[in-house]
Design a protein around this motif. Structure first.
Motif: not given
Length: 340
Positions: A179-190, A166-173, A109-114
């Protein structure tokens, strides 16, 4: 006439006493010289061995970027903790797995946030603890429910946080972050929870030990063989250090380990050890390359520096996580052969 011991003057004038004293002094001096020489020689040998040790370690670090001897020390301690928990207190292994999975999630998570990803750490950590814990302490249905609930919470959490930002991020982002957030629990804890599902089975601890043995031996053999004989890169764009020579060395040694594990740990026919070795070698290699691809995409060498000589927790789990699922499948297919 009074007889007795000679006085001091008589002793000092006695030539025989002087000669004996000189001989003792010479003997003591000779012994002291020999001891000093032996000590100096020993210190010289120790210094030379230390210099050779440091030079070898530096050559390995220069070529691989790893402190080999620190890595060995950490590996031995980790192996001792895992073996002790598996053989004596299974619930201690479960607690250890929960902690390791949480650390892996934290690192990723920290690596992705960076890299600019909007990943919410709190639901990730809570989900990791729930998924791995449910795999050991609760029925299978609860385990699967924990997985789906974690994914749902991660999605809803991200949407609510984004709505308040309310930072104006587009829906694609936003969708990409989900998607990336859902990948983390499937990759590590699951994937990690598969090991706890396995350890709950009758004799499951031996299957855990066997699959860890094969994976670690394969990883070590690939490292040593590639370091010594590696010439042909396996996937230079993903993992420049991996070579086909290293893979071949891992295949040979892991088959030996697999056969030994089948006979002495699992009590199943020797030929099943080849199946176990080849399946785990494939999963370990894919796991290693997969994590290398993630790190290359993130532009980092290691997930963290928590483990000397290894990098981060995920850097050690890369080949183990997918192999846990394969080991669980192998258990269901091959363990009946032990009763035949």
């Amino acid at each position: 006439m009074v007889t007795g011991a000679p006085d001091d003057d008589q002793r000092q004038d006695d030539p025989a006493a002087d000669s004996s004293r000189d001989g003792d002094d010479a003997t003591a001096g000779s012994l002291h010289d020999r001891l000093s020489s032996a000590r100096d020689d020993f210190e010289h040998r120790v210094d030379r061995a230390r210099d050779q040790f440091d030079a070898t370690n530096e050559r390995i670090k220069k070529r691989t970027g790893r402190d080999l001897f620190a890595a060995i020390g950490v590996g031995v301690l980790a192996a001792a903790a895992v073996l002790a928990s598996l053989l004596f207190v299974k619930w201690a292994f479960a607690i250890l797995a929960v902690g390791i999975a949480a650390l892996g999630v934290f690192e990723l998570t920290r690596a992705l946030q960076a890299r600019g990803r909007r990943i919410d750490l709190v639901p990730q950590l809570i989900g990791a603890v729930i998924i791995v814990s449910a795999a050991f302490w609760f029925p299978t249905a609860v385990h699967w429910t924990a997985v789906f609930v974690t994914l749902a919470v991660i999605i809803v959490w991200r949407v609510l946080v984004q709505m308040s930002a309310r930072d104006g991020r587009v829906y694609a982002s936003i969708f990409s972050d989900i998607i990336v957030g859902c990948f983390i629990p499937l990759y590590v804890p699951f994937l990690a929870s598969s090991a706890l599902v396995l350890v709950r089975q009758d004799g499951g601890e031996m299957w855990i030990i066997a699959f860890l043995l094969v994976v670690v031996v394969a990883d070590t053999a690939a490292y040593a063989t590639g370091l010594s004989f590696g010439r042909h890169k396996m996937a230079p764009r993903i993992s420049p250090g991996k070579t086909w020579e290293g893979f071949a060395g891992a295949a040979v040694v892991s088959n030996i380990a697999g056969i030994a594990a089948a006979i002495f740990l699992l009590g199943i026919p020797w030929w099943t050890g080849i199946i176990i070795a080849l399946a785990l070698l494939g999963s370990a290699t894919m796991g290693d390359l997969g994590e290398s691809m993630i790190k290359r995409d993130l532009g980092i060498k290691d997930m963290s520096s928590w483990l000397p000589g290894h990098g981060g927790v995920l850097d050690r789990l890369d080949s183990i996580l997918p192999s846990a699922v394969v080991a669980l499948a192998l258990f269901h297919f091959l363990s009946p052969l032990g009763a035949a």
